[in-house]
Write a protein that holds these residues in place. Structure first.
Motif, PDB file in Angstrom:
ATOM      1  N   ASP A 218     -90.028   7.828  26.629  1.00  0.00           N
ATOM      2  CA  ASP A 218     -90.893   7.847  27.554  1.00  0.00           C
ATOM      3  C   ASP A 218     -91.992   7.384  28.409  1.00  0.00           C
ATOM      4  O   ASP A 218     -91.846   6.041  29.677  1.00  0.00           O
ATOM      5  CB  ASP A 218     -91.152  10.216  28.026  1.00  0.00           C
ATOM      6  CG  ASP A 218     -90.031  10.521  28.442  1.00  0.00           C
ATOM      7  OD1 ASP A 218     -88.603  10.093  28.719  1.00  0.00           O
ATOM      8  OD2 ASP A 218     -89.768  11.153  27.204  1.00  0.00           O
ATOM      9  N   VAL A 219     -92.781   7.264  27.794  1.00  0.00           N
ATOM     10  CA  VAL A 219     -93.318   6.128  27.928  1.00  0.00           C
ATOM     11  C   VAL A 219     -93.250   4.851  27.777  1.00  0.00           C
ATOM     12  O   VAL A 219     -94.032   4.101  28.894  1.00  0.00           O
ATOM     13  CB  VAL A 219     -95.021   6.204  26.691  1.00  0.00           C
ATOM     14  CG1 VAL A 219     -96.318   5.304  27.233  1.00  0.00           C
ATOM     15  CG2 VAL A 219     -95.456   7.848  26.426  1.00  0.00           C
ATOM     16  N   ARG A 222     -91.186   3.980  31.187  1.00  0.00           N
ATOM     17  CA  ARG A 222     -92.293   4.080  32.440  1.00  0.00           C
ATOM     18  C   ARG A 222     -93.116   2.675  32.246  1.00  0.00           C
ATOM     19  O   ARG A 222     -92.848   1.892  33.544  1.00  0.00           O
ATOM     20  CB  ARG A 222     -93.439   5.391  32.095  1.00  0.00           C
ATOM     21  CG  ARG A 222     -93.101   6.806  32.781  1.00  0.00           C
ATOM     22  CD  ARG A 222     -93.978   7.391  33.002  1.00  0.00           C
ATOM     23  NE  ARG A 222     -95.075   7.759  31.606  1.00  0.00           N
ATOM     24  CZ  ARG A 222     -94.755   8.799  30.919  1.00  0.00           C
ATOM     25  NH1 ARG A 222     -93.802   9.513  30.895  1.00  0.00           N
ATOM     26  NH2 ARG A 222     -95.261   8.941  29.993  1.00  0.00           N
ATOM     27  N   LYS A 223     -93.539   2.269  31.922  1.00  0.00           N
ATOM     28  CA  LYS A 223     -93.861   1.160  30.717  1.00  0.00           C
ATOM     29  C   LYS A 223     -93.392  -0.088  31.770  1.00  0.00           C
ATOM     30  O   LYS A 223     -93.254  -1.188  32.364  1.00  0.00           O
ATOM     31  CB  LYS A 223     -94.211   0.379  29.826  1.00  0.00           C
ATOM     32  CG  LYS A 223     -95.068  -0.675  29.429  1.00  0.00           C
ATOM     33  CD  LYS A 223     -95.495  -1.186  28.370  1.00  0.00           C
ATOM     34  CE  LYS A 223     -96.107  -2.516  28.034  1.00  0.00           C
ATOM     35  NZ  LYS A 223     -97.376  -2.828  28.568  1.00  0.00           N
ATOM     36  N   TYR A 225     -90.609   0.460  33.501  1.00  0.00           N
ATOM     37  CA  TYR A 225     -90.062  -0.154  35.101  1.00  0.00           C
ATOM     38  C   TYR A 225     -91.158   0.072  36.192  1.00  0.00           C
ATOM     39  O   TYR A 225     -91.385  -0.418  37.206  1.00  0.00           O
ATOM     40  CB  TYR A 225     -89.974   1.351  35.797  1.00  0.00           C
ATOM     41  CG  TYR A 225     -88.426   1.679  35.345  1.00  0.00           C
ATOM     42  CD1 TYR A 225     -87.554   1.338  36.556  1.00  0.00           C
ATOM     43  CD2 TYR A 225     -88.577   2.706  34.421  1.00  0.00           C
ATOM     44  CE1 TYR A 225     -86.960   2.227  36.346  1.00  0.00           C
ATOM     45  CE2 TYR A 225     -86.486   3.733  34.274  1.00  0.00           C
ATOM     46  CZ  TYR A 225     -86.073   3.287  35.120  1.00  0.00           C
ATOM     47  OH  TYR A 225     -84.442   3.203  35.862  1.00  0.00           O
ATOM     48  N   LYS A 226     -92.569   0.291  35.167  1.00  0.00           N
ATOM     49  CA  LYS A 226     -93.450  -0.355  36.398  1.00  0.00           C
ATOM     50  C   LYS A 226     -93.868  -1.571  36.064  1.00  0.00           C
ATOM     51  O   LYS A 226     -94.028  -2.506  37.808  1.00  0.00           O
ATOM     52  CB  LYS A 226     -94.978   0.373  35.196  1.00  0.00           C
ATOM     53  CG  LYS A 226     -97.068  -0.273  36.180  1.00  0.00           C
ATOM     54  CD  LYS A 226     -97.798   0.491  35.175  1.00  0.00           C
ATOM     55  CE  LYS A 226     -98.872   0.089  35.942  1.00  0.00           C
ATOM     56  NZ  LYS A 226    -100.129   0.528  35.565  1.00  0.00           N
ATOM     57  N   LYS A 229     -91.117  -3.531  37.963  1.00  0.00           N
ATOM     58  CA  LYS A 229     -91.075  -3.320  39.606  1.00  0.00           C
ATOM     59  C   LYS A 229     -91.446  -4.214  40.792  1.00  0.00           C
ATOM     60  O   LYS A 229     -91.823  -5.265  40.829  1.00  0.00           O
ATOM     61  CB  LYS A 229     -92.265  -2.271  39.823  1.00  0.00           C
ATOM     62  CG  LYS A 229     -92.116  -1.876  41.710  1.00  0.00           C
ATOM     63  CD  LYS A 229     -93.448  -0.678  41.514  1.00  0.00           C
ATOM     64  CE  LYS A 229     -92.868   0.005  42.887  1.00  0.00           C
ATOM     65  NZ  LYS A 229     -94.312   0.829  43.708  1.00  0.00           N
TER      66      LYS A 229
END
Length: 354
Positions: A218-219, A222-223, A225-226, A229
């Protein structure tokens, strides 16, 4: 009779004319494909320039699908001509002529077995012993590959063409600052340097960088995607492509490999394809995601029994700009992944296989 200019004709300056005329057509180049086209152009202009590994997807597309016949299309034709030109002292062998892209049956994708399949893949990755490169050593990857060379424009109904299957070998230092690429027929004889001062990251991953990534899926996701972006395509497609690029021509620690697969399974639209074949003719099971803009599906292919990563494939699943469903736009197969003691050295007595 001599025609006199009207007052309006006499006073119409270029700026006003530009305002009255319609705006020129927009070639609609996506960021990843624009960067790919630029990469090939710069490689031809500067023979010693860094030649990135086939990442950011594209690496699989030399010319763009559906580029209108404008300046962008002209630039694409130039890139294709440069890539196929064997003149000068850069190489002693001509680039092999492209061939018609193969067409395959489109296998359906499903989420029914996604969770269990990914757990099998992740468990196998965690258990697999992966050598760790030390100072002065190099990560060696040998692949068989074929990428799209030229496709349709809005005025060209020719069939998509791809490179004939060929061997590609890369060497990377653990910190990513030194490397070598040998791709006979597509790079100058003997290969080209991959030495770089670019800082490692998701777009240019080194082994040392990969060791710093979180192993919580999960972490990690998120990284991804961030940090991707606004790049290239949709956020989901960009995340899937980015993870795939971390797997293709690099060596990742076992725990991170498992985390990457588990993270990918959480991306909306990821499915399991029961049958897929890599560039070496090995059949396996695949994790896949469809690019809704280009209409093609990227497939990561795994051995059906050992769940080892075999390679990747791009298959058109819906017709976009004349590229018919079933057209294979990319095919790769990892033949060997190892740690060796020197640049340009191939695995053997001095290397440790992966």
């Amino acid at each position: 009779m001599i025609r006199k200019k009207s007052r309006r004709e006499e006073s119409l300056d270029p700026a006003e004319l530009a305002r009255l005329l319609p705006a020129p057509g927009d070639p609609h180049l996506s960021l990843d494909r624009h960067l790919l086209l630029e990469e090939h152009l710069m490689n031809e202009i500067r023979p010693t320039a860094i030649a990135p590994t086939p990442s950011r997807r594209p690496a699989r597309r030399v010319l763009l699908i559906g580029v209108p016949a404008t300046a962008a299309a002209v630039a694409g034709v130039f890139a294709f001509s440069a890539l196929t030109d064997s003149g000068g002292s850069r190489s002693t062998a001509a680039t092999p002529p492209p061939v018609e892209a193969p067409v395959v049956r489109i296998e359906p994708g499903s989420t029914a077995q996604l969770a269990s399949t990914v757990e099998h893949i992740a468990a196998a990755a965690s258990a697999r012993k992966t050598p760790e490169p030390g100072p002065g050593q190099y990560i060696y990857i040998k692949s068989k590959v074929s990428f799209l060379v030229v496709s349709h424009t809005d005025t060209d109904e020719s069939k998509p063409l791809v490179q004939p299957l060929h061997i590609r070998e890369v060497w990377h230092s653990p910190d990513g600052k030194k490397g070598w690429l040998d791709e006979p027929g597509y790079k100058p004889k003997g290969g080209i340097t991959l030495d770089s001062d670019v800082e490692s990251g998701l777009n240019a991953p080194s082994y040392d960088f990969l060791k710093t990534l979180p192993t919580d899926p999960d972490v990690l996701l998120r990284k991804v995607y961030k940090e991707t972006k606004g790049q290239g395509n949709s956020p989901d497609q960009e995340a899937f492509d980015t993870i795939g690029n971390l797997l293709r021509e690099q060596l990742a620690p076992a725990k991170l490999n498992a985390a990457l697969y588990r993270a990918a399974a959480k991306i909306p639209g990821v499915v399991v394809v029961d049958r897929a074949m890599d560039a070496a003719g090995r059949e396996g099971i695949a994790l896949a995601h469809v690019d809704q803009k280009s209409g093609d599906r990227t497939e990561w292919i795994f051995d059906r029994k050992t769940y080892a990563y075999l390679g990747s494939r791009g298959v058109q699943v819906k017709q976009v700009y004349g590229v018919k469903p079933g057209t294979v736009t990319e095919s790769t197969a990892v033949l060997e992944r190892a740690v060796v003691d020197a640049q340009k050295q191939r695995p053997g007595a001095q290397g440790t296989g992966a």
